[in-house]
Enzyme design. Structure first.
Site, mmCIF file in Angstrom:
data_model
loop_
_atom_site.group_PDB
_atom_site.id
_atom_site.type_symbol
_atom_site.label_atom_id
_atom_site.label_comp_id
_atom_site.label_asym_id
_atom_site.label_seq_id
_atom_site.Cartn_x
_atom_site.Cartn_y
_atom_site.Cartn_z
ATOM 1 N N SER A 42 -80.792 26.517 -30.509
ATOM 2 C CA SER A 42 -79.425 26.223 -30.494
ATOM 3 C C SER A 42 -78.318 26.798 -30.054
ATOM 4 C CB SER A 42 -79.102 25.045 -31.725
ATOM 5 O OG SER A 42 -78.183 24.371 -31.060
ATOM 6 N N LYS A 47 -80.643 27.350 -23.590
ATOM 7 C CA LYS A 47 -82.769 27.047 -22.765
ATOM 8 C C LYS A 47 -82.251 25.784 -22.095
ATOM 9 C CE LYS A 47 -84.614 25.975 -26.446
ATOM 10 N NZ LYS A 47 -85.278 24.577 -25.917
ATOM 11 N N THR A 48 -81.573 24.657 -22.447
ATOM 12 C CA THR A 48 -82.085 23.455 -21.730
ATOM 13 C C THR A 48 -81.069 24.220 -20.554
ATOM 14 O OG1 THR A 48 -82.043 21.920 -23.888
ATOM 15 C CG2 THR A 48 -81.220 21.310 -22.003
ATOM 16 N N ARG A 51 -82.580 16.033 -39.770
ATOM 17 C CA ARG A 51 -83.616 16.842 -40.773
ATOM 18 C C ARG A 51 -83.052 16.712 -41.757
ATOM 19 N NH1 ARG A 51 -86.514 20.440 -39.951
ATOM 20 N NH2 ARG A 51 -84.868 21.931 -38.897
ATOM 21 N N ASP A 80 -88.634 21.405 -24.563
ATOM 22 C CA ASP A 80 -88.353 21.390 -26.106
ATOM 23 C C ASP A 80 -90.204 22.477 -26.174
ATOM 24 O OD1 ASP A 80 -86.933 21.711 -28.432
ATOM 25 O OD2 ASP A 80 -88.340 20.126 -29.411
ATOM 26 N N HIS A 106 -92.116 26.494 -29.126
ATOM 27 C CA HIS A 106 -90.559 25.661 -28.887
ATOM 28 C C HIS A 106 -90.013 26.346 -28.194
ATOM 29 C CE1 HIS A 106 -86.823 24.359 -31.903
ATOM 30 N NE2 HIS A 106 -87.686 23.345 -30.480
ATOM 31 N N ARG A 112 -77.448 12.884 -30.314
ATOM 32 C CA ARG A 112 -78.715 13.229 -29.817
ATOM 33 C C ARG A 112 -79.387 11.630 -28.155
ATOM 34 N NH1 ARG A 112 -81.872 17.820 -30.796
ATOM 35 N NH2 ARG A 112 -81.173 18.535 -31.948
ATOM 36 N N LYS A 163 -90.233 16.427 -34.945
ATOM 37 C CA LYS A 163 -91.116 17.751 -35.742
ATOM 38 C C LYS A 163 -91.847 18.046 -36.109
ATOM 39 C CE LYS A 163 -87.349 19.959 -32.890
ATOM 40 N NZ LYS A 163 -88.343 20.827 -31.392
#
Length: 526
Positions: A235, A239-240, A56, A254, A217, A319, A198
């Site tokens: 990050s 979390k994942t 981004r 997400d 989020h 990604r 996003k």
């Protein structure tokens, strides 16, 4: 330029250029390959590169200054304003540029799985693979549904159009402009597809609170008995990994909303990091990258067409985008009840936060506003060793409103639904990152499981003298001494020093929340 002329100018362009509407995945892949926008991997995923922009561009993101949002946007370095005339002139230039292209691609869909709160979307793309990305990441309409364009937002994405800052009033050649009155997101100068995802999340973060829905989020899953859990974390916090539980059903990984109906996924797909991805470590993600998935900036072997997930030639921010149905253990409807358990994840490189602690409502609001973790080496360019970072609500770059709006909503919902909140440290133990190892993943999984099953609500806790957190004295599958950080350190004096150092960082960060009530401010470290 009025709303009518904004819409009519775009619709006239799409008719004139004979745009291709709502193409199915095979057709989009064919078009992208024919236009030389990328290649297919051996497993059938579409692989593209994004040129100079592999992430981004937050400094190039602006919100149009308009009367209806003047008092409700938290203006500053995150939410920068751009004059309406600048936006209008740039919009006209982008439409003129798109009118010169050989083809345009349009997707109609939604943001939000709950039909009571979803936002209709129209995505107009210069690239076929960008339209493919949008189709897989957003919510796809059912066969008999036709998203109402007048009620929704339109993304106009023109990666090949480079702005001239001196003429167009932008910061650089890249721009991401959001107009809430015109309901338009204008993107140009960047091929990074994540800007679309996003930007819509930012829009939902503004619109949903006005409807008493908390946008979040976070990832979310549900157990076989219907219990719901949320996982917040920046990050590198796990979390994942921790939300992908074979014994639970993934709602989403997400973006979610929390309404009076319960939890719902904002998206229809996943956008996972691929760096060092392996079938052994992340089998769900690895096997999801097949036909119907998009790879960004992953190195592909010319001969074998195999991806090299360890190669950072283009970027470390590689990604994969794929629809949720590529994951076996998901909840197809993308919504569930109210969360029983909320978990904040942090990777503390100081090695002083407890591995798990139970939070009061006030502490939950404090740590939600803080959004602490250690930014790990490799997560951003120039980061060579862990450093403390704070991101309000675990998603500061995407919050148009003041962070306190979201924290207050969280507190109200915790009260209303009696949700248990835990802070889980997936970082270091027995010392800081220089001298110790990260907390054993097996121990972290056991702690999370005990929290989800309600076992930690029934055990005795002790209050951490520095951070004021309520630390369980017992947890199935975890040695008692592991739960108390100070007991894992050989040098207690050094532990006290590091703990106070981190506590001071919390205090310094929280000084910016001048409008937060005292009982929330006092819920932080002593």
């Amino acid at each position: 330029m009025s709303t009518v002329s904004f819409d009519s100018a775009l619709n006239h362009l799409l008719e004139q250029r004979q745009a291709e509407f709502d193409l199915p995945v095979p057709r989009l892949v064919e078009r992208a390959l024919a236009r030389d926008e990328g290649v297919l991997t051996k497993a059938g995923a579409f692989a593209a590169t994004t040129g100079a922009y592999t992430g981004r561009s937050p400094k190039d993101k602006f919100i149009v200054a308009e009367p209806s949002t003047r008092e409700t946007i938290d203006w500053g370095t995150v939410n920068q304003s751009v004059d309406r005339d600048v936006f209008s002139a740039l919009y006209r230039k982008v439409l003129h540029y798109l009118g010169q292209q050989d083809s345009l691609f349009v997707f109609h869909g939604y943001a939000g799985k709950d039909k009571d709160y979803r936002l209709p979307l129209k995505v107009v793309n210069e690239y076929a693979w960008h339209n493919f990305f949008a189709r897989q990441l957003f919510v796809r309409p059912e066969a008999d549904e036709h998203p109402a364009e007048e009620d929704g937002f339109t993304i106009v994405s023109a990666p090949g159009f480079k702005a001239d800052p001196q003429v167009d009033g932008t910061r650089s050649e890249t721009f991401v402009h959001i107009s809430f009155e015109e309901k338009i997101i204008l993107i140009g100068g960047t091929e990074y597809a994540g800007e679309m995802k996003k930007s819509i999340f930012s829009v939902m973060n503004y619109l949903l609170p006005a409807r008493e829905v908390l946008p979040m989020h976070c990832s979310a899953n549900t157990g076989k008995e219907g219990d719901v859990a949320l996982f917040f974390g920046l990050s590198g916090t796990g979390k994942t990994t921790l939300s992908a539980d074979p014994n639970r059903f993934l709602i989403g990984d997400d973006e979610h909303g929390w309404s009076e109906n319960g939890i719902f996924n904002i998206e229809g797909g996943c956008y996972a990091k691929c760096i060092q991805l392996s079938e052994e470590k992340e089998p769900d993600i690895y096997n999801a990258i097949r036909f119907g998935a998009v790879l960004e900036n992953v190195v592909i072997d010319d001969k074998t067409r195999l991806p090299d997930y360890d190669d950072t030639y283009y970027t470390e921010n590689t990604r994969a985008a794929y629809p949720l149905e590529h994951i076996d253990n998901t909840l197809p409807q993308g919504k569930a009840g109210h969360p029983d358990t909320i978990i904040f994840l942090t990777a503390d490189a100081f090695g002083v936060l407890p591995p798990i602690s139970k939070l009061t409502k006030e502490q939950a609001m404090y740590h939600f506003l803080s959004g602490y973790t250690s930014k790990l080496a490799g997560t951003e360019r120039g980061i060579t060793e862990p450093e403390a970072t704070f991101s309000s609500c675990f998603g500061a770059p995407f919050l148009p409103r003041h962070a306190s709006v979201y924290a207050e909503m969280l507190g109200e919902k915790i009260d209303a639904h009696n949700s248990s909140v835990f802070l889980v440290n997936t970082g270091w133990a027995g010392g800081d990152y220089n001298v110790s190892d990260r907390i054993d993943l097996a121990h972290t999984r056991a702690m999370v499981q005990a929290a989800l099953e309600g076992e930690l609500n029934r055990v005795e806790t002790v209050v951490d003298p520095v951070f004021g957190l309520h630390v369980p004295t017992r947890c199935p599958g975890v040695p008692d001494h592991v739960l108390q950080q100070r007991e894992t350190w050989n040098d207690l004096e050094e532990y006290e020093q590091k703990a106070k150092e981190l506590a001071n960082k919390f205090h310094s960060n929280f000084e910016r929340f001048t409008n937060v009530p005292a009982h929330i401010r006092h819920a932080g470290p002593n």
